[in-house]
Write a protein that holds these residues in place. Structure first.
Motif, short mmCIF file in Angstrom:
data_model
loop_
_atom_site.label_atom_id
_atom_site.label_comp_id
_atom_site.label_asym_id
_atom_site.label_seq_id
_atom_site.Cartn_x
_atom_site.Cartn_y
_atom_site.Cartn_z
N THR A 100 -20.01 17.86 35.32
CA THR A 100 -21.37 17.35 35.43
C THR A 100 -22.01 17.20 34.06
OG1 THR A 100 -22.23 19.58 35.67
CG2 THR A 100 -21.73 18.39 37.69
N SER A 101 -21.39 17.82 33.04
CA SER A 101 -22.00 17.79 31.71
C SER A 101 -21.32 16.78 30.78
CB SER A 101 -21.93 19.18 31.08
OG SER A 101 -20.58 19.56 30.91
N PHE A 102 -20.32 16.10 31.28
CA PHE A 102 -19.57 15.16 30.44
C PHE A 102 -19.37 13.89 31.22
CE2 PHE A 102 -15.78 13.32 28.53
CZ PHE A 102 -16.04 13.47 27.19
N ILE A 103 -19.73 12.76 30.65
CA ILE A 103 -19.59 11.48 31.32
C ILE A 103 -18.40 10.76 30.71
CG2 ILE A 103 -20.69 9.27 31.82
CD1 ILE A 103 -23.38 10.72 31.47
N SER A 104 -17.44 10.41 31.55
CA SER A 104 -16.27 9.70 31.05
C SER A 104 -16.11 8.40 31.83
CB SER A 104 -15.01 10.56 31.19
OG SER A 104 -14.77 10.84 32.54
N ASN A 105 -15.45 7.45 31.23
CA ASN A 105 -15.23 6.14 31.82
C ASN A 105 -13.82 6.13 32.40
OD1 ASN A 105 -15.25 3.52 32.58
ND2 ASN A 105 -15.42 2.65 30.54
N ASN A 106 -13.69 6.18 33.70
CA ASN A 106 -12.38 6.20 34.35
C ASN A 106 -12.06 4.84 34.95
OD1 ASN A 106 -11.99 8.85 33.74
ND2 ASN A 106 -12.83 9.61 35.65
N SER A 107 -12.08 3.80 34.14
CA SER A 107 -11.77 2.47 34.65
C SER A 107 -10.26 2.26 34.65
CB SER A 107 -12.46 1.41 33.80
OG SER A 107 -11.95 1.42 32.49
N GLU A 108 -9.83 1.17 35.23
CA GLU A 108 -8.40 0.86 35.32
C GLU A 108 -7.78 0.61 33.95
OE1 GLU A 108 -6.40 0.75 38.02
OE2 GLU A 108 -8.04 1.57 39.20
N GLU A 109 -8.55 0.12 32.99
CA GLU A 109 -8.02 -0.19 31.67
C GLU A 109 -7.65 1.08 30.90
OE1 GLU A 109 -11.42 -3.57 31.73
OE2 GLU A 109 -11.49 -1.93 30.30
N ASN A 110 -8.38 2.16 31.14
CA ASN A 110 -8.18 3.38 30.37
C ASN A 110 -7.10 4.28 30.93
OD1 ASN A 110 -10.21 2.56 28.70
ND2 ASN A 110 -11.79 3.77 29.70
N THR A 111 -6.73 4.12 32.18
CA THR A 111 -5.72 4.99 32.77
C THR A 111 -4.33 4.43 32.50
OG1 THR A 111 -5.91 3.83 34.87
CG2 THR A 111 -7.24 5.82 34.58
N VAL A 112 -3.39 5.33 32.31
CA VAL A 112 -2.01 4.94 32.03
C VAL A 112 -1.25 4.94 33.33
CG1 VAL A 112 0.10 5.57 30.81
CG2 VAL A 112 -2.13 5.95 29.73
N LYS A 113 -0.60 3.85 33.63
CA LYS A 113 0.19 3.75 34.86
C LYS A 113 1.67 3.79 34.52
CE LYS A 113 -3.16 0.98 37.38
NZ LYS A 113 -3.39 -0.27 38.11
#
Length: 59
Positions: free
Chosen positions: A44-57
């Protein structure tokens, strides 16, 4: 004329080292806790961007 400084005692040296070490350990513990909460998705104290571009598949 220059006068040599007095030698620092072992107890004072060890006390300073212990204080520095405990400070570093506390920071490491906080960083590990934050990383665990980010990975679990409960942060709740850290905002991260978990979009498809940032995740490794894996293929």
């Amino acid at each position: 004329m220059a006068v040599p400084k007095k030698r620092t005692s072992k107890s004072k040296k060890n006390s300073r080292l212990a204080k520095w070490t405990n400070k570093a350990n506390l920071q490491a513990k906080k960083a590990l806790s934050l990383a665990k909460s980010i990975l679990s998705g409960k942060s709740t104290s850290f905002i991260s961007n978990n979009s498809e571009e940032n995740t490794v598949k894996e293929v």
